[in-house]
Design a protein around this motif. Structure first.
Motif, mmCIF file in Angstrom:
data_model
loop_
_atom_site.group_PDB
_atom_site.id
_atom_site.type_symbol
_atom_site.label_atom_id
_atom_site.label_comp_id
_atom_site.label_asym_id
_atom_site.label_seq_id
_atom_site.Cartn_x
_atom_site.Cartn_y
_atom_site.Cartn_z
ATOM 1 N N THR A 64 25.746 56.202 46.733
ATOM 2 C CA THR A 64 26.369 54.939 47.223
ATOM 3 C C THR A 64 26.622 53.949 46.102
ATOM 4 N N ALA A 65 25.780 54.079 45.096
ATOM 5 C CA ALA A 65 25.821 53.059 44.021
ATOM 6 C C ALA A 65 27.410 53.379 43.092
ATOM 7 N N ALA A 66 27.602 54.690 43.242
ATOM 8 C CA ALA A 66 28.898 55.347 42.657
ATOM 9 C C ALA A 66 30.046 55.030 43.429
ATOM 10 N N LEU A 67 30.093 54.878 44.823
ATOM 11 C CA LEU A 67 31.043 54.567 45.682
ATOM 12 C C LEU A 67 31.397 53.118 45.382
ATOM 13 N N PHE A 68 30.260 52.238 45.723
ATOM 14 C CA PHE A 68 30.199 50.837 45.511
ATOM 15 C C PHE A 68 31.057 50.376 44.095
ATOM 16 N N SER A 69 30.790 51.172 43.108
ATOM 17 C CA SER A 69 31.174 50.935 41.719
ATOM 18 C C SER A 69 32.784 51.164 41.783
ATOM 19 N N GLY A 70 33.143 52.141 42.430
ATOM 20 C CA GLY A 70 34.745 52.474 42.591
ATOM 21 C C GLY A 70 35.169 51.467 43.278
ATOM 22 N N ALA A 71 34.600 51.000 44.559
ATOM 23 C CA ALA A 71 35.532 49.963 45.171
ATOM 24 C C ALA A 71 35.194 48.683 44.663
ATOM 25 N N ASP A 72 34.603 48.474 43.842
ATOM 26 C CA ASP A 72 34.608 47.189 42.935
ATOM 27 C C ASP A 72 35.767 47.088 42.005
ATOM 28 N N ARG A 135 48.799 54.029 43.417
ATOM 29 C CA ARG A 135 49.334 53.941 41.911
ATOM 30 C C ARG A 135 49.629 52.453 41.796
ATOM 31 N N HIS A 136 49.227 52.126 40.366
ATOM 32 C CA HIS A 136 49.441 50.684 40.037
ATOM 33 C C HIS A 136 49.641 50.834 38.569
ATOM 34 N N SER A 137 50.495 50.052 38.143
ATOM 35 C CA SER A 137 51.256 49.819 36.570
ATOM 36 C C SER A 137 50.591 49.046 36.062
ATOM 37 N N GLY A 138 49.500 48.174 36.503
ATOM 38 C CA GLY A 138 48.693 47.182 35.744
ATOM 39 C C GLY A 138 47.584 47.671 34.843
ATOM 40 N N PRO A 139 46.779 47.006 34.666
ATOM 41 C CA PRO A 139 45.663 47.330 33.644
ATOM 42 C C PRO A 139 44.763 48.475 34.263
ATOM 43 N N GLY A 140 44.442 49.401 33.442
ATOM 44 C CA GLY A 140 43.690 50.382 33.913
ATOM 45 C C GLY A 140 44.217 51.525 34.854
ATOM 46 N N GLY A 141 45.432 51.207 35.396
ATOM 47 C CA GLY A 141 45.982 52.010 36.265
ATOM 48 C C GLY A 141 45.278 52.155 37.751
ATOM 49 N N VAL A 142 44.500 51.377 38.020
ATOM 50 C CA VAL A 142 44.015 51.353 39.434
ATOM 51 C C VAL A 142 44.536 50.276 40.318
ATOM 52 N N GLY A 143 44.656 50.926 41.577
ATOM 53 C CA GLY A 143 45.034 49.889 42.590
ATOM 54 C C GLY A 143 44.316 49.944 43.604
ATOM 55 N N GLY A 144 44.587 49.467 44.750
ATOM 56 C CA GLY A 144 43.868 49.651 46.054
ATOM 57 C C GLY A 144 44.497 48.933 47.193
ATOM 58 N N PRO A 145 43.788 49.003 48.309
ATOM 59 C CA PRO A 145 44.260 48.330 49.401
ATOM 60 C C PRO A 145 44.140 46.741 49.627
ATOM 61 N N GLY A 146 43.178 46.217 48.686
ATOM 62 C CA GLY A 146 43.159 44.878 48.488
ATOM 63 C C GLY A 146 44.341 43.951 48.372
ATOM 64 N N GLY A 147 44.936 43.317 49.223
ATOM 65 C CA GLY A 147 45.869 42.399 48.566
ATOM 66 C C GLY A 147 47.416 43.065 48.882
ATOM 67 N N LEU A 148 47.332 44.260 49.601
ATOM 68 C CA LEU A 148 48.574 44.736 49.762
ATOM 69 C C LEU A 148 49.317 43.790 50.499
ATOM 70 N N GLY A 149 50.539 44.051 50.430
ATOM 71 C CA GLY A 149 51.590 42.998 51.176
ATOM 72 C C GLY A 149 51.828 41.553 50.776
ATOM 73 N N GLY A 150 51.445 41.113 49.512
ATOM 74 C CA GLY A 150 51.729 39.941 49.439
ATOM 75 C C GLY A 150 50.366 38.942 48.942
ATOM 76 N N SER A 151 50.549 37.551 49.545
ATOM 77 C CA SER A 151 49.583 36.752 49.249
ATOM 78 C C SER A 151 48.057 36.985 50.060
#
Length: 160
Positions: A64-72, A135-151
């Motif tokens: 669970t620590a590994a999962l939460f670390s990835g989510a963070d 996929r995300h071209s920003g720092p670290g190449g990490v993206g996620g569902p948080g904030g998708l779709g704008g503001s």
């Protein structure tokens, strides 16, 4: 898996509660089993082989620590994303979801058995990178569902 055995989605219904979530969990486990985090690979491989139940995996403190670390990491990358990047990612995610729905419908109708293309990222076109909807071209190449779709609201998890 070395012995060829892999749990199926019905074996994940105890934690997933319905077939759609079980199918999604199975895909997530397959993705984690080949991912960069050794602890998550170990956990996912154990669940897929049947050496570990999903309940055990999701209550183990190390996993669970590994999962939460990835989510963070995903959350932080989402917070650094510009509105334009968020809109673009939201559009890609919408396209990816449509492909996934179509493939799921085919699979539900019995057209696909075993490992289907829906178990992996959608096929890459020349203009896309084959890293899936996150996929995300920003720092670290990490993206996620948080904030998708704008503001998105600043900080926290937003409105509930």
């Amino acid at each position: 898996m070395p012995d060829g055995r892999e749990v199926d989605q019905t074996e994940l219904l105890g934690v997933a509660k319905d077939e759609e979530r079980a199918r999604s969990l199975l895909r997530a486990l397959r993705t984690l089993s080949t991912g960069p985090d050794p602890k998550l690979r170990e956990m996912a491989t154990g669940v897929l082989r049947g050496d570990l139940t999903a309940e055990q995996a999701f209550t183990d403190p190390e996993y669970t620590a590994a999962l939460f670390s990835g989510a963070d990491k995903i959350r932080r990358a989402g917070e650094r994303r510009t509105d334009a990047e968020a809109r673009e990612a939201g559009e890609r995610f919408g396209e990816w979801q449509q492909v996934r729905r179509t493939e799921d419908e085919r699979e539900d109708q019995g057209e696909g058995r075993g490992t289907s293309p829906s178990d992996t990222d959608p096929p890459a076109t020349p203009a896309q990178q084959p890293a899936g909807p996150w996929r995300h071209s920003g720092p670290g190449g990490v993206g996620g569902p948080g904030g998708l779709g704008g503001s998105r609201p600043s900080g926290g998890f937003g409105h509930r």
